[in-house]
Design a protein around this motif. Structure first.
Motif, PDB file in Angstrom:
ATOM      1  N   ILE A   1     -20.864  -8.546 -30.702  1.00 14.13           N
ATOM      2  CA  ILE A   1     -20.608  -7.108 -30.581  1.00 14.13           C
ATOM      3  C   ILE A   1     -21.367  -6.324 -31.649  1.00 14.13           C
ATOM      4  O   ILE A   1     -22.028  -5.318 -31.354  1.00 14.13           O
ATOM      5  CB  ILE A   1     -19.092  -6.831 -30.674  1.00 14.13           C
ATOM      6  N   ASN A   2     -21.304  -6.781 -32.881  1.00 18.99           N
ATOM      7  CA  ASN A   2     -21.978  -6.070 -33.974  1.00 18.99           C
ATOM      8  C   ASN A   2     -23.496  -6.080 -33.806  1.00 18.99           C
ATOM      9  O   ASN A   2     -24.176  -5.100 -34.158  1.00 18.99           O
ATOM     10  CB  ASN A   2     -21.589  -6.678 -35.318  1.00 18.99           C
ATOM     11  N   THR A   3     -24.038  -7.172 -33.263  1.00 19.16           N
ATOM     12  CA  THR A   3     -25.475  -7.225 -32.999  1.00 19.16           C
ATOM     13  C   THR A   3     -25.864  -6.214 -31.932  1.00 19.16           C
ATOM     14  O   THR A   3     -26.834  -5.458 -32.088  1.00 19.16           O
ATOM     15  CB  THR A   3     -25.893  -8.644 -32.554  1.00 19.16           C
ATOM     16  N   PHE A   4     -25.112  -6.169 -30.849  1.00 19.59           N
ATOM     17  CA  PHE A   4     -25.423  -5.244 -29.759  1.00 19.59           C
ATOM     18  C   PHE A   4     -25.191  -3.786 -30.162  1.00 19.59           C
ATOM     19  O   PHE A   4     -25.901  -2.886 -29.691  1.00 19.59           O
ATOM     20  CB  PHE A   4     -24.586  -5.578 -28.523  1.00 19.59           C
ATOM     21  N   LYS A   5     -24.208  -3.545 -30.993  1.00 18.79           N
ATOM     22  CA  LYS A   5     -23.929  -2.178 -31.430  1.00 18.79           C
ATOM     23  C   LYS A   5     -25.121  -1.564 -32.156  1.00 18.79           C
ATOM     24  O   LYS A   5     -25.334  -0.352 -32.101  1.00 18.79           O
ATOM     25  CB  LYS A   5     -22.691  -2.149 -32.331  1.00 18.79           C
ATOM     26  N   LYS A   6     -25.904  -2.402 -32.834  1.00 21.83           N
ATOM     27  CA  LYS A   6     -27.071  -1.901 -33.574  1.00 21.83           C
ATOM     28  C   LYS A   6     -28.078  -1.235 -32.640  1.00 21.83           C
ATOM     29  O   LYS A   6     -28.822  -0.340 -33.056  1.00 21.83           O
ATOM     30  CB  LYS A   6     -27.758  -3.047 -34.321  1.00 21.83           C
ATOM     31  N   TYR A   7     -28.126  -1.693 -31.396  1.00 24.64           N
ATOM     32  CA  TYR A   7     -29.104  -1.178 -30.445  1.00 24.64           C
ATOM     33  C   TYR A   7     -28.499  -0.169 -29.459  1.00 24.64           C
ATOM     34  O   TYR A   7     -29.202   0.313 -28.561  1.00 24.64           O
ATOM     35  CB  TYR A   7     -29.726  -2.337 -29.649  1.00 24.64           C
ATOM     36  N   SER A   8     -27.228   0.140 -29.624  1.00 24.12           N
ATOM     37  CA  SER A   8     -26.532   1.016 -28.681  1.00 24.12           C
ATOM     38  C   SER A   8     -26.659   2.481 -29.091  1.00 24.12           C
ATOM     39  O   SER A   8     -26.599   2.819 -30.266  1.00 24.12           O
ATOM     40  CB  SER A   8     -25.057   0.623 -28.591  1.00 24.12           C
TER      41      SER A   8
ATOM     42  N   THR B   1     -37.906  -3.123 -26.290  1.00 25.17           N
ATOM     43  CA  THR B   1     -38.466  -3.415 -27.611  1.00 25.17           C
ATOM     44  C   THR B   1     -37.513  -4.255 -28.448  1.00 25.17           C
ATOM     45  O   THR B   1     -37.929  -5.201 -29.128  1.00 25.17           O
ATOM     46  CB  THR B   1     -38.784  -2.106 -28.352  1.00 25.17           C
ATOM     47  N   HIS B   2     -36.200  -3.933 -28.385  1.00 23.65           N
ATOM     48  CA  HIS B   2     -35.257  -4.692 -29.211  1.00 23.65           C
ATOM     49  C   HIS B   2     -35.081  -6.123 -28.721  1.00 23.65           C
ATOM     50  O   HIS B   2     -34.635  -6.978 -29.474  1.00 23.65           O
ATOM     51  CB  HIS B   2     -33.895  -3.986 -29.329  1.00 23.65           C
ATOM     52  N   TYR B   3     -35.445  -6.399 -27.473  1.00 20.64           N
ATOM     53  CA  TYR B   3     -35.466  -7.797 -27.023  1.00 20.64           C
ATOM     54  C   TYR B   3     -36.739  -8.498 -27.519  1.00 20.64           C
ATOM     55  O   TYR B   3     -36.678  -9.610 -28.059  1.00 20.64           O
ATOM     56  CB  TYR B   3     -35.383  -7.889 -25.501  1.00 20.64           C
ATOM     57  N   LYS B   4     -37.863  -7.851 -27.347  1.00 19.42           N
ATOM     58  CA  LYS B   4     -39.133  -8.447 -27.768  1.00 19.42           C
ATOM     59  C   LYS B   4     -39.145  -8.745 -29.268  1.00 19.42           C
ATOM     60  O   LYS B   4     -39.634  -9.790 -29.701  1.00 19.42           O
ATOM     61  CB  LYS B   4     -40.279  -7.504 -27.431  1.00 19.42           C
ATOM     62  N   ASN B   5     -38.596  -7.815 -30.055  1.00 27.92           N
ATOM     63  CA  ASN B   5     -38.633  -7.963 -31.515  1.00 27.92           C
ATOM     64  C   ASN B   5     -37.589  -8.940 -32.053  1.00 27.92           C
ATOM     65  O   ASN B   5     -37.701  -9.389 -33.202  1.00 27.92           O
ATOM     66  CB  ASN B   5     -38.436  -6.602 -32.187  1.00 27.92           C
ATOM     67  N   ASN B   6     -36.576  -9.241 -31.247  1.00 27.02           N
ATOM     68  CA  ASN B   6     -35.478 -10.086 -31.726  1.00 27.02           C
ATOM     69  C   ASN B   6     -35.161 -11.203 -30.740  1.00 27.02           C
ATOM     70  O   ASN B   6     -34.019 -11.662 -30.656  1.00 27.02           O
ATOM     71  CB  ASN B   6     -34.222  -9.228 -31.948  1.00 27.02           C
ATOM     72  N   LYS B   7     -36.159 -11.652 -30.001  1.00 28.13           N
ATOM     73  CA  LYS B   7     -35.961 -12.614 -28.925  1.00 28.13           C
ATOM     74  C   LYS B   7     -35.273 -13.889 -29.391  1.00 28.13           C
ATOM     75  O   LYS B   7     -34.281 -14.332 -28.787  1.00 28.13           O
ATOM     76  CB  LYS B   7     -37.301 -12.947 -28.272  1.00 28.13           C
ATOM     77  N   LYS B   8     -35.760 -14.493 -30.471  1.00 26.25           N
ATOM     78  CA  LYS B   8     -35.188 -15.753 -30.939  1.00 26.25           C
ATOM     79  C   LYS B   8     -33.741 -15.582 -31.382  1.00 26.25           C
ATOM     80  O   LYS B   8     -32.871 -16.413 -31.081  1.00 26.25           O
ATOM     81  CB  LYS B   8     -36.034 -16.315 -32.075  1.00 26.25           C
ATOM     82  N   GLU B   9     -33.468 -14.491 -32.101  1.00 22.69           N
ATOM     83  CA  GLU B   9     -32.105 -14.224 -32.566  1.00 22.69           C
ATOM     84  C   GLU B   9     -31.155 -14.040 -31.398  1.00 22.69           C
ATOM     85  O   GLU B   9     -30.038 -14.591 -31.374  1.00 22.69           O
ATOM     86  CB  GLU B   9     -32.090 -12.975 -33.444  1.00 22.69           C
ATOM     87  N   LEU B  10     -31.584 -13.285 -30.386  1.00 20.71           N
ATOM     88  CA  LEU B  10     -30.734 -13.007 -29.232  1.00 20.71           C
ATOM     89  C   LEU B  10     -30.521 -14.252 -28.379  1.00 20.71           C
ATOM     90  O   LEU B  10     -29.417 -14.495 -27.881  1.00 20.71           O
ATOM     91  CB  LEU B  10     -31.338 -11.879 -28.395  1.00 20.71           C
ATOM     92  N   GLU B  11     -31.551 -15.036 -28.208  1.00 29.19           N
ATOM     93  CA  GLU B  11     -31.404 -16.283 -27.441  1.00 29.19           C
ATOM     94  C   GLU B  11     -30.445 -17.234 -28.137  1.00 29.19           C
ATOM     95  O   GLU B  11     -29.619 -17.886 -27.485  1.00 29.19           O
ATOM     96  CB  GLU B  11     -32.773 -16.943 -27.253  1.00 29.19           C
ATOM     97  N   LEU B  12     -30.550 -17.335 -29.445  1.00 29.90           N
ATOM     98  CA  LEU B  12     -29.648 -18.190 -30.213  1.00 29.90           C
ATOM     99  C   LEU B  12     -28.213 -17.696 -30.120  1.00 29.90           C
ATOM    100  O   LEU B  12     -27.257 -18.482 -30.041  1.00 29.90           O
ATOM    101  CB  LEU B  12     -30.096 -18.224 -31.679  1.00 29.90           C
ATOM    102  N   LEU B  13     -28.063 -16.388 -30.074  1.00 32.00           N
ATOM    103  CA  LEU B  13     -26.738 -15.780 -30.015  1.00 32.00           C
ATOM    104  C   LEU B  13     -26.068 -15.967 -28.654  1.00 32.00           C
ATOM    105  O   LEU B  13     -24.847 -16.153 -28.566  1.00 32.00           O
ATOM    106  CB  LEU B  13     -26.875 -14.286 -30.326  1.00 32.00           C
ATOM    107  N   LEU B  14     -26.876 -15.965 -27.580  1.00 27.50           N
ATOM    108  CA  LEU B  14     -26.316 -15.876 -26.237  1.00 27.50           C
ATOM    109  C   LEU B  14     -26.455 -17.127 -25.380  1.00 27.50           C
ATOM    110  O   LEU B  14     -25.530 -17.474 -24.626  1.00 27.50           O
ATOM    111  CB  LEU B  14     -26.976 -14.708 -25.485  1.00 27.50           C
ATOM    112  N   ASN B  15     -27.587 -17.792 -25.444  1.00 28.42           N
ATOM    113  CA  ASN B  15     -27.916 -18.775 -24.409  1.00 28.42           C
ATOM    114  C   ASN B  15     -26.928 -19.921 -24.283  1.00 28.42           C
ATOM    115  O   ASN B  15     -26.406 -20.207 -23.197  1.00 28.42           O
ATOM    116  CB  ASN B  15     -29.325 -19.330 -24.636  1.00 28.42           C
TER     117      ASN B  15
END
Length: 262
Positions: A62-69, A132-146
């Protein structure tokens, strides 16, 4: 996870209530139970009460996604009938006796004085491969979600539905939306490319907000989501849905994630 399901045949009976309005449905399904929803004998949805591993750090997600909301004014029916109290003050001047709306008064039409249409404000974030926030943080987001979110959901999806894995960034789905502090009004996801989407209801404080209910007004049922636990995979493109009543002081804990195809 409990692998037993109760099969429930849903009976369509069009509710006269309009998109953009809110409804509280008293006929709530029993919680602590999984459901398969059939319409005319065909599986149209599955609900799993306790799906996610209890060790998942949802507050981190939630806190990660809030940064981009951010706050936007383009959600139409989802955001409810247009009200000044739900608009930035800069929009108030466009609301008067001459204002023209869409069919359900959930969107103000363009006019000679306003060059764009707008709806009530909603805070959210969209994630897809082009953001852009996916491209710039792809590895972090994949680790968080996949591992804990995306792969288990897709595994369950393929068990119940005949779908192709298109190797999208979220398995079957190519887009994710993260909604903040909102009780959704009656709407359908008619602009989605595919029928099926997956809905997860989240809370930053499951003691104060342990459950939220999703209403299907044209089937007169309310589905009890255990926050940070339950999932619903369903044809939400054609089935109208909304949230049951959520007390105003509890909305600050309320979030949701939806996977879908655009």
């Amino acid at each position: 996870m409990d692998n037993t399901f109760k099969v429930l045949e849903l009976e369509y009976k069009e509710n006269p209530i309009k998109n953009g309005e809110y409804i509280d449905i008293s006929d709530k399904l029993l919680d602590k139970r999984n459901y398969i929803f059939n319409i005319n004998g065909i599986v149209s949805g599955i609900y799993i009460y306790e799906f996610f591993n209890k060790d998942i750090d949802f507050n981190k997600i939630i806190n990660t996604f809030k940064k981009y909301s951010k706050m936007y004014n383009n959600r139409g029916d989802y955001a409810g009938i247009v009200e000044k109290s739900k608009l930035y003050p800069s929009y108030h001047k466009y609301i008067n006796e001459n204002t023209k709306y869409n069919k359900y008064k959930t969107r103000v039409d363009k006019s000679s004085t306003c060059k764009y249409a707008f709806s009530n404000g909603c805070k959210y974030m969209v994630l897809n491969k082009d953001k852009t926030h996916y491209k710039n943080n792809k590895k972090e987001l994949e680790l968080l979600l996949n591992k804990d979110i995306i792969k288990p959901i897709n595994k369950e999806l393929k068990h119940f539905f005949d779908v192709n894995n298109n190797n999208n960034i979220f398995g079957f789905w190519n887009e994710l939306i993260f909604n903040c502090n909102t009780r959704s009004a009656i709407h359908s996801d008619i602009n989605n490319k595919d029928d099926l989407s997956c809905l997860c209801s989240l809370s930053t404080d499951t003691e104060k907000l342990p459950y939220t209910n999703l209403n299907l007004p044209d089937f007169n049922i309310s589905i009890p989501f255990k926050n940070n636990s339950s999932i619903l995979i369903m044809n939400l493109k054609h089935i109208r849905h909304s949230n049951d009543i959520i007390k105003e002081d509890l909305l600050k804990y309320r979030y949701s994630v939806v996977l879908y195809n655009k």
